[in-house]
Design a protein around this motif. Structure first.
Motif, short mmCIF file in Angstrom:
data_model
loop_
_atom_site.label_atom_id
_atom_site.label_comp_id
_atom_site.label_asym_id
_atom_site.label_seq_id
_atom_site.Cartn_x
_atom_site.Cartn_y
_atom_site.Cartn_z
N ALA A 33 -72.43 -57.35 21.36
CA ALA A 33 -72.55 -58.08 19.91
C ALA A 33 -73.81 -57.72 19.17
N GLY A 34 -73.69 -57.37 17.77
CA GLY A 34 -74.56 -56.97 17.19
C GLY A 34 -75.20 -55.66 17.03
N GLN A 35 -74.57 -54.88 18.09
CA GLN A 35 -74.89 -53.39 17.97
C GLN A 35 -73.84 -52.57 17.45
N PRO A 36 -74.63 -51.40 16.97
CA PRO A 36 -73.85 -50.50 16.30
C PRO A 36 -72.60 -49.78 17.04
N LEU A 37 -71.72 -49.54 16.44
CA LEU A 37 -70.47 -48.57 17.09
C LEU A 37 -71.05 -47.14 17.07
N ARG A 62 -61.43 -53.97 12.45
CA ARG A 62 -62.14 -54.96 11.50
C ARG A 62 -61.10 -56.04 11.26
N ALA A 63 -59.64 -55.64 11.21
CA ALA A 63 -58.51 -56.53 10.80
C ALA A 63 -58.33 -57.63 11.94
N SER A 64 -59.08 -57.37 13.21
CA SER A 64 -58.83 -58.39 14.23
C SER A 64 -60.13 -58.98 14.38
N GLY A 65 -61.07 -58.61 13.75
CA GLY A 65 -62.46 -59.58 13.60
C GLY A 65 -63.34 -59.00 14.63
N LEU A 66 -63.17 -58.09 15.28
CA LEU A 66 -64.09 -57.33 16.37
C LEU A 66 -65.23 -56.58 15.73
N VAL A 67 -65.23 -56.29 14.49
CA VAL A 67 -65.99 -55.12 14.07
C VAL A 67 -66.25 -55.60 12.58
N GLU A 68 -67.61 -55.52 12.18
CA GLU A 68 -68.13 -55.58 10.71
C GLU A 68 -68.53 -54.51 10.30
N VAL A 69 -68.07 -53.99 9.23
CA VAL A 69 -68.64 -52.90 8.51
C VAL A 69 -69.58 -53.09 7.38
N MET A 70 -70.74 -52.56 7.46
CA MET A 70 -71.93 -52.89 6.34
C MET A 70 -72.09 -51.49 5.67
N ALA A 71 -72.10 -51.46 4.44
CA ALA A 71 -72.29 -50.21 3.57
C ALA A 71 -73.40 -49.56 3.82
N ARG A 73 -74.60 -48.68 6.53
CA ARG A 73 -75.22 -48.75 7.93
C ARG A 73 -74.28 -48.69 8.82
N GLY A 74 -72.80 -48.60 8.67
CA GLY A 74 -71.76 -48.33 9.87
C GLY A 74 -71.35 -49.45 10.29
N GLY A 75 -70.58 -49.48 11.40
CA GLY A 75 -69.92 -50.60 11.93
C GLY A 75 -70.70 -51.38 13.13
N PHE A 76 -70.68 -52.68 13.21
CA PHE A 76 -71.44 -53.43 14.02
C PHE A 76 -70.36 -54.32 14.93
N VAL A 77 -70.74 -54.60 16.14
CA VAL A 77 -69.58 -55.50 17.07
C VAL A 77 -70.07 -56.87 16.86
N ARG A 78 -68.74 -57.51 16.57
CA ARG A 78 -68.72 -58.77 16.70
C ARG A 78 -67.99 -59.29 17.87
N SER A 79 -68.73 -60.19 18.71
CA SER A 79 -68.44 -60.79 20.14
C SER A 79 -67.32 -61.52 20.11
N ARG A 211 -67.31 -65.84 1.41
CA ARG A 211 -68.01 -64.55 1.55
C ARG A 211 -67.71 -64.16 2.94
N LEU A 212 -66.24 -64.20 3.37
CA LEU A 212 -65.81 -63.93 4.67
C LEU A 212 -65.39 -62.28 4.69
N PRO A 213 -66.04 -61.47 5.85
CA PRO A 213 -65.57 -60.26 6.01
C PRO A 213 -64.15 -59.95 6.24
N ASP A 214 -63.63 -58.85 6.26
CA ASP A 214 -62.28 -58.50 6.41
C ASP A 214 -62.02 -59.10 7.94
N GLY A 215 -60.65 -59.55 8.06
CA GLY A 215 -60.33 -59.71 9.27
C GLY A 215 -60.75 -61.22 9.81
N VAL A 216 -61.48 -61.93 9.15
CA VAL A 216 -62.16 -62.96 9.57
C VAL A 216 -61.26 -64.44 9.11
N PRO A 217 -60.91 -65.28 10.05
CA PRO A 217 -60.19 -66.43 9.51
C PRO A 217 -60.78 -67.43 9.09
N MET A 218 -60.31 -68.42 8.46
CA MET A 218 -61.16 -69.51 8.17
C MET A 218 -60.63 -70.78 8.67
#
Length: 250
Positions: A33-37, A62-71, A73-79, A211-218
């Motif tokens: 978690a927190g590391q780049p892909l 991203r759609a399943s909430g496992l990855v966040e993509v930062m403009a 910087r690339g993709g980062f892991v969500r644990s 301010r929810l990223p893609d794939g993150v529920p509320m």
């Protein structure tokens, strides 16, 4: 007797192979978690595909909430396993001076003036409020923030007109929550609270406000304020980011 040949399973599309490969690495800790892909370039070489195909695979994560993509910087892991960084005790308590406050102690600030409207009770809310569908309701909507804007929630309050008949609020709108609790107590009610927590995928305007990223529920929290006898007096809807938050109930 002629034996039938076993049918071959169709090979998965390359983008799905990439998604499966990265998902397995996230789940087994290869990508913490927190590391780049791995970069798009390295994945494209590994799977012998174009970079758009790699992006399509990452989009599944991203759609399943496992990855966040930062403009830039690339993709980062969500644990999927880590403990959320924010725990909010839930409930309402009454202070010695008579004020009602949230149990989490967070000081919420309205980002704007609450929008007051008159709405008709839809079936689902009418059931919780035990009023006929279509009964008029006082409704307040507001975006609230705390901790310098880091914490955000959408707060909606409903009060049935029928609750206010014969009171001073028959001809004037009652205040929104939490001031509403004091107003109801002044009318002679002993207040009791019940909360229901649900998960929902946000609508586009809700995702933007929170301010929810893609794939993150509320989290959708419904709080019913009722009398000692169980008659509902008001209903609140709180919509909260569901990616790094847990709720604690005593």
């Amino acid at each position: 007797m002629v034996k039938q040949r076993p049918s071959k399973e169709p090979q998965k599309p390359k983008y799905r192979q990439i998604a499966d490969y990265l998902r397995a690495g996230i789940m087994d800790g290869t990508y913490p978690a927190g590391q780049p892909l791995p970069s798009e370039e390295s994945l494209a070489k590994q799977f012998e595909v174009t970079r758009p195909t790699v992006r399509q695979g990452i989009a599944e994560l991203r759609a399943s909430g496992l990855v966040e993509v930062m403009a830039g910087r690339g993709g980062f892991v969500r644990s999927p396993h880590s403990r959320p960084s924010l725990t909010r005790p839930r409930g309402v308590r009454r202070e010695p001076d008579g004020r009602y406050v949230e149990a989490d102690g967070i000081r919420w600030t309205n980002a704007e003036e609450p929008t007051a409207t008159r709405t008709d009770a839809p079936l689902a809310l009418a059931d919780l409020l035990r009023v006929p569908p279509g009964e008029p309701l006082f409704t307040y909507d507001v975006l609230q923030t705390a901790d310098g804007g880091r914490l955000r929630q959408l707060h909606r309050t409903y009060v049935p007109f029928s609750v206010l008949v014969g009171t001073k609020y028959e001809d004037q709108a009652p205040p929104p929550a939490p001031e509403l609790y004091g107003a109801l107590a002044e009318l002679g009610h002993e207040l009791h609270f019940t909360e229901y927590v649900r998960t929902r995928m946000p609508l586009p305007d809700q995702a933007k406000a929170l301010r929810l990223p893609d794939g993150v529920p509320m989290l959708q929290l419904l709080r019913v304020t009722a009398t000692e006898a169980g008659k509902p007096l008001a209903l609140e809807e709180l919509r909260l980011p569901g990616d790094d938050l847990e709720l604690a109930y005593s």
